[in-house]
Design an enzyme around this catalytic site. Sequence first.
Site, short mmCIF file in Angstrom:
data_model
loop_
_atom_site.label_atom_id
_atom_site.label_comp_id
_atom_site.label_asym_id
_atom_site.label_seq_id
_atom_site.Cartn_x
_atom_site.Cartn_y
_atom_site.Cartn_z
N HIS A 1 0.84 -1.20 0.00
CA HIS A 1 0.00 0.00 0.00
C HIS A 1 0.88 1.26 0.00
O HIS A 1 0.67 2.18 -0.80
CB HIS A 1 -0.92 -0.02 1.23
N GLU A 2 1.86 1.29 0.92
CA GLU A 2 2.73 2.48 1.03
C GLU A 2 3.52 2.70 -0.26
O GLU A 2 3.66 3.84 -0.72
CB GLU A 2 3.70 2.32 2.21
N GLU B 1 -5.69 7.06 -0.97
CA GLU B 1 -5.67 5.85 -0.13
C GLU B 1 -6.37 4.69 -0.84
O GLU B 1 -5.89 3.55 -0.82
CB GLU B 1 -6.34 6.13 1.22
N HIS C 1 1.68 4.41 -3.03
CA HIS C 1 1.69 5.88 -3.04
C HIS C 1 2.85 6.41 -3.87
O HIS C 1 2.71 7.39 -4.60
CB HIS C 1 1.82 6.41 -1.59
#
Length: 480
Positions: A340-341, A420, A344
């Site tokens: 997920h990070e 997100e 970004h």
Amino acid sequence: MGMWASLDPMWEMPAEKRIFGAVLLFSWAVYLWETFLAQRQRRIYKTTTHVPLELGQIMDSETFEKSRLYQLDKSTFSFWSGLYSEIEGTLILLFGGIPYLWRLSGRFCGSAGFGPEYEITQSLMFLLMATLFSALTGLPWSLYNTFVIEEKHGFNQQTLGFFMKDAIKKFIVTQCILLPVSSLLLYIIKIGGDYFFIYAWLFTLVVSLVLVTIYADYIAPLFDKFTPLPEGKLKQEIEVMAKSIDFPLTKVYVVEGKATIGSKRSSHSNAYFYGFFKNKRIVLFDTLLEEYSVLNKDIQEESGMETRNDGEWDSEEIKAKIKNKKQGCKNEEVLAVLGHELGHWKLGHTVKNIIISQMNSFLCFFLFAVLIGRKELFAAFGFYDSQPTLIGLLIIFQFIFSPYNEVLSFCLTVLSRRFEFQADAFAKKLGKAKDLYSALIKLNKDNLGFPVSDWLFSMWHYSHPPLLERLQALKNSKQD
């Protein structure tokens, strides 16, 4: 006609009084709006005393109740601290606290041999005294939050001595950055001529990039212990995943690793990456890692969550999983959180945020250049005979721009939620949907997040989508 006539006296007032009144009125309007939203959310905490049906699979009643009570205590604290802050700010404005502190700083400088011509020196003294005042008035609230609320709900890991030492260290480090940067900025504005706003913006851009670059290597280690993640399966898998998406990873750190007694400040979990160009590092909090968390020492390893033949996650196994009192995530879940990070980064969210921030910064400096010559702005806040540059920055950036800042903040919150969802979808494309699903549940449990929210409060405040919305998006068979 009568209504318009009643407004005439207000418009007949001097410009400085109209400006002062508008600033005060807007400040209280924002405070009342925030209080209204907080009360809507507080009503949710009070009335939602049982796990809703749609949450039955992801949260047990014991965790739900703990979370509810924690958020209720936080909302009570937020109400009183917010009220104090608003009253304090209003009294400072009404009783001329800003010009008084400016005169006081001038007297201190004068006694040291620096006259009124040393405006930058006086500005630094003003900043030092203002931040000291803010630190001292905020200290009781910070102590109560840490040693009453966080302690009561099992998050505080600090002793009083460590807390005070930490607070003093933070204040000193802040001054070491704030005072030199402020003096240089004021000097640039003074000598920059008609286009000073361009030079000032470029200077703040360079400072922000330098701080982002050095923060984790030189500033953060003053407060936390960073330990390289030992060689092993987790590190190898992180490196493989980073390489698969061309993330230029150089190092992986654990904050407060197993060489210490656990996180010194808090047992909340987190992870992030930093660095520019080809020199990126990943930082994992020890509380995120199941095998590092100090709370897990005497608990047996839990079994993994299997997938049924139809591809859905078994609700009984989910229930068993979330009832486990262990803190942190298994390696597969840590990789999903990192997926997920890194999403970004891959999707350009970090760069987009920097661009938005710098566009906003340039606009603000440009408008500051337009407004700095308006004497009525200074007069509105008690500066009738002088127009110090630092005071101009304070008045324009903090008070005059406050309506714009509120709108911008809301827009950035909406954008953050969109980012997100996109980062979750990226992790899903990496095949991490199931593990991210269970990781989000665990992190929500570990941090006592309350999964039910008022729609208006959520829309205005939540930079991350509510838990249920994220889980639903992950379970959705369609790719975003």
